[in-house]
Design an enzyme around this catalytic site. Structure first.
Site, short mmCIF file in Angstrom:
data_model
loop_
_atom_site.label_atom_id
_atom_site.label_comp_id
_atom_site.label_asym_id
_atom_site.label_seq_id
_atom_site.Cartn_x
_atom_site.Cartn_y
_atom_site.Cartn_z
N GLU A 289 1.00 -0.92 -0.16
CA GLU A 289 0.06 0.04 0.37
C GLU A 289 0.86 1.07 0.24
O GLU A 289 2.00 1.89 1.09
CB GLU A 289 -0.79 0.03 0.74
CG GLU A 289 -1.39 1.44 1.50
CD GLU A 289 -2.91 1.38 0.19
OE1 GLU A 289 -2.65 2.80 -0.17
OE2 GLU A 289 -3.40 0.86 -0.37
N THR A 329 -5.43 1.99 -5.38
CA THR A 329 -5.36 0.16 -4.98
C THR A 329 -5.69 -0.53 -6.43
O THR A 329 -5.18 -1.71 -7.00
CB THR A 329 -5.68 -0.36 -4.10
OG1 THR A 329 -5.28 0.25 -3.00
CG2 THR A 329 -5.15 -1.65 -3.84
N ASP A 513 1.41 -0.23 -5.44
CA ASP A 513 0.03 -0.52 -5.89
C ASP A 513 -0.60 1.31 -6.07
O ASP A 513 -0.11 1.07 -7.79
CB ASP A 513 -1.04 -0.66 -4.76
CG ASP A 513 -1.45 0.59 -4.09
OD1 ASP A 513 -0.48 0.88 -3.52
OD2 ASP A 513 -1.83 0.13 -2.97
N HIS A 514 0.30 1.85 -5.26
CA HIS A 514 0.23 3.35 -6.01
C HIS A 514 1.71 4.04 -5.06
O HIS A 514 1.90 3.77 -3.94
CB HIS A 514 -0.70 4.00 -6.50
CG HIS A 514 -1.96 3.83 -5.00
ND1 HIS A 514 -1.53 4.85 -3.95
CD2 HIS A 514 -2.48 3.14 -4.49
CE1 HIS A 514 -2.38 4.25 -3.25
NE2 HIS A 514 -3.38 3.40 -3.01
#
Length: 652
Positions: A289, A329, A513-514
């Site tokens: 995350e 996400t 995810d980012h």
């Protein structure tokens, strides 16, 4: 006349309410300006245009907010004005509306703090998942104090209206037919005008993204996002002939090891390795995350919050120049499972008809792998369970139930309370989800079952809470603490995994995810898409730092090539280690679609707009660049073909 309307008429309270809303909205807008003082444009023309554009959208907002009250005031017969029923209804709904608006103003501040934008599709999504969002608010902010403050401000506003005799005039003055028709007619014309001719996109007048966002009205933006959460590519974006688009993309994806299955609108192909292998290495895939590249010492961070990952960078296949496809996400999940550019609007993870797609899991299933998805919260959130369950994964999460639905025939395993040492709004801590995976992997090994275990972490997320005593930063204090805890949990995972008999034959893949933030003053904040990625525990000879510019969608094609696997593919990603790999990254928001090639950036926007820039990596700025037709057509082709294949169910 206006003064009389405010102070001596049946519509006095309504006028005070509208004026209060417009003033507070502008004060909030000025507050955002001061908040981003070093990034907004303070040019006097831009400043006034921001405020006036904001006022224009605020008028539209308050028109819709007040419409029910206007109808009530207009239709209430004069003989009932000032009755107990009239007073109760007016007092109650005025107080309720003010309370909701004040709460919304506070919500806008917290939303801006997190995303640096007015309400958008993320706010719409969060409205659906009330448990996670409310729990997150409770753990991140002093909710009793917040609600108390909202109640206090609401009471103060009502008292101010009372002191100015707004209630008195509303309950003692009758309304003439002329005044009723004037008010109703004005409201109807404004509502029709804003509803039929004004879009939220028209607030985006400035090249400085912050000025455009501050120009918006949060409530207006929320309902605009609610109406436009899914976007058909051909309706909103510049397109070219499908024949040309597919021919161009097939050319980009073709190589000596690929053979296309047909000549139609498809990219399905067979990838054949020159030295094919049937070896079946286990794979543990960890989607972390919000792990921005800027958190790592490897990329210049001096806070020493990722010591373990920095050490992994020296003994792994480490991607130095890789970019996330999106800002959420579900975008990361879409990219790493489908290896596809981000399609406009909602992520495929959240769309209907997203089951039985050709995913990374399909490749593993063809080799009889056991595929599992581990998530520390309730996988109902963001439609994760439906997506992963519908695409061949067994689910492990904190939800309840064994079967997702009659349509999705997959097992859903609950993570029991006895397996949890710490939990917050978003789920169990990273150590706990890693421990759950280790247990399952032990069983898979015992059953002689090769496995692909996909883990989604949650600890690096507001409210940034984690088990106490693990690291030297107190829980719940900062993003840096959450990052350092995730790094600690990863170290613990590897220490435990090394004791397992299956470790030597297991490859660990770690990627974000980012980024933790993606907002900036330009249309796209390129720097805030840069993420780290690691492939760990391959033979030492494979370890290297890959400097080529690439995307999340390239991760699996690269690993499959390192496994020397032959496989079927519908992936847009390519093997980065191929000497002929053409460097590029595909990234975007739910409305902006971007192709970046080295320092050139092409941005496709809805309303069929496009813009070309050069990106200065040193100061993260975009400078306008003359439009290049071939670059534009290539950008269009990546996104148009991806959208076409999914929309027409050709990825099934």
């Amino acid at each position: 006349m206006f003064k009389s309307f405010i102070s001596h008429s049946r519509f006095s309270l309504l006028a005070h309410f509208i004026l209060w809303f417009l003033i507070v909205s502008q004060l909030l807008r000025i507050g955002f300006f001061i908040w981003q003082y070093d990034e907004v444009s303070w040019n006097i023309i831009n400043l006034f245009r921001t405020l006036l554009t904001g006022l224009f959208f605020d008028i539209g907002t308050i028109t819709f907010v007040s419409l029910t009250a206007i109808i009530y005031y207009v239709l209430m017969p004069n003989r009932w004005i000032g009755s107990w029923a009239d007073k109760i209804l007016v007092w109650f709904f005025t107080a309720l509306t003010i309370f909701i608006l004040v709460f919304t103003f506070f919500a806008e501040l917290t939303f801006w703090d997190e995303f640096r934008t007015r309400f958008n599709f993320i706010a719409v999504d969060y409205l659906i998942y009330t448990h996670e969002v409310v729990s997150n608010i409770e753990e991140s902010y002093p909710l009793p104090l917040l609600i108390g403050g909202v109640l206090l401000i609401t009471a103060a506003v009502l008292l101010a209206f009372y002191k100015t005799n707004a209630f008195t005039h509303t309950f003692t003055h009758h309304a003439s037919l002329k005044s009723r028709l004037a008010v109703l007619g004005t409201a109807a014309v404004l509502a029709f005008f804003y509803g039929s001719f004004i879009t939220n996109y028209q607030a985006e007048w400035s090249s400085n993204r912050y000025n455009s966002e501050i120009s918006k009205s949060g409530i207006y933006s929320f309902f605009a996002a609610f109406r436009n959460n899914q976007m058909k590519y051909n309706e909103f974006y510049t397109s070219i002939e499908n024949d040309k688009a597919f021919a161009l993309i097939k050319g980009k994806l073709s190589d000596p090891n690929s053979k296309y299955s047909n000549n139609g609108y498809s990219i399905h192909r067979t990838i054949t390795d020159s030295m094919p292998s049937e070896e079946k290495k286990n794979v543990v895939f960890i989607l972390v995350e919000s792990l921005s590249g800027s958190f790592l010492k490897e990329f210049g961070n001096e806070e020493n919050i990722t010591p373990f990952m920095d050490s992994l960078a020296q003994k792994s296949v480490f991607f130095e120049n890789l970019y996330a496809t999106g800002t959420r996400t579900v975008r990361g999940m879409e990219a790493v499972t489908l290896c596809i550019p981000p399609t406009p609007g909602q992520s495929i993870v959240k769309r209907p008809e997203n089951d039985n797609l050709f995913t990374v899991c399909s490749v593993f299933k063809q080799r009889n792998y056991d595929c599992n998805f581990f998530y520390g919260g309730d996988g109902y959130f963001d439609n994760m369970n439906a997506y992963f369950g519908g695409n061949g994964f067994t689910i492990y999460d904190r939800g309840r139930g064994s079967v997702l639905s009659d349509k999705i025939k997959t097992t859903r395993n609950n993570i029991n309370d006895s397996e949890v040492t710490f939990e917050n709004a978003w789920g169990i801590c990273d150590e706990d989800i890693f421990n759950k995976m280790l247990k399952v992997a032990d069983v898979q090994y015992k059953n002689n079952q090769p496995f692909f275990n996909f883990i989604m972490t949650t600890s690096n997320h507001r409210p940034y809470t984690y088990p106490s005593g693990k690291i030297d930063i107190p829980s719940g204090k900062s993003r840096e603490g959450a990052v350092k805890y995730t790094d600690f949990a990863l170290r613990e995972l590897f220490e435990k995994a090394k004791t397992k008999p299956w470790f030597k034959n297991t490859v660990f893949v770690i990627i974000a995810d980012h980024c933790a933030s993606s907002a900036g003053k330009d249309e796209i904040d390129v720097k805030n898409y840069h993420i780290p990625a690691f492939i760990v525990n391959l033979p030492e000879a494979n370890n290297q730092k890959i400097q080529k510019q690439c995307s999340q969608i390239d991760l699996w094609p690269t690993l499959f090539s390192m496994f020397h696997w032959n496989y079927e593919s519908d992936f847009f990603g390519k093997n980065v280690l191929d000497p002929k790999f053409e460097e590029r990254a595909l990234l975007g928001t739910y409305r902006k679609l971007v192709l970046m090639k080295k320092d050139r950036v092409m941005i496709l926007s809805d309303q069929k707009k496009q813009a070309s820039y050069t990106w200065n990596k040193e100061d993260n700025s975009l400078k306008p660049l003359r439009m290049d037709k071939s670059f534009l057509e290539e950008t269009i082709s990546w996104y148009q073909t991806a959208d076409y294949l999914f929309t027409n169910k050709l990825l099934k």
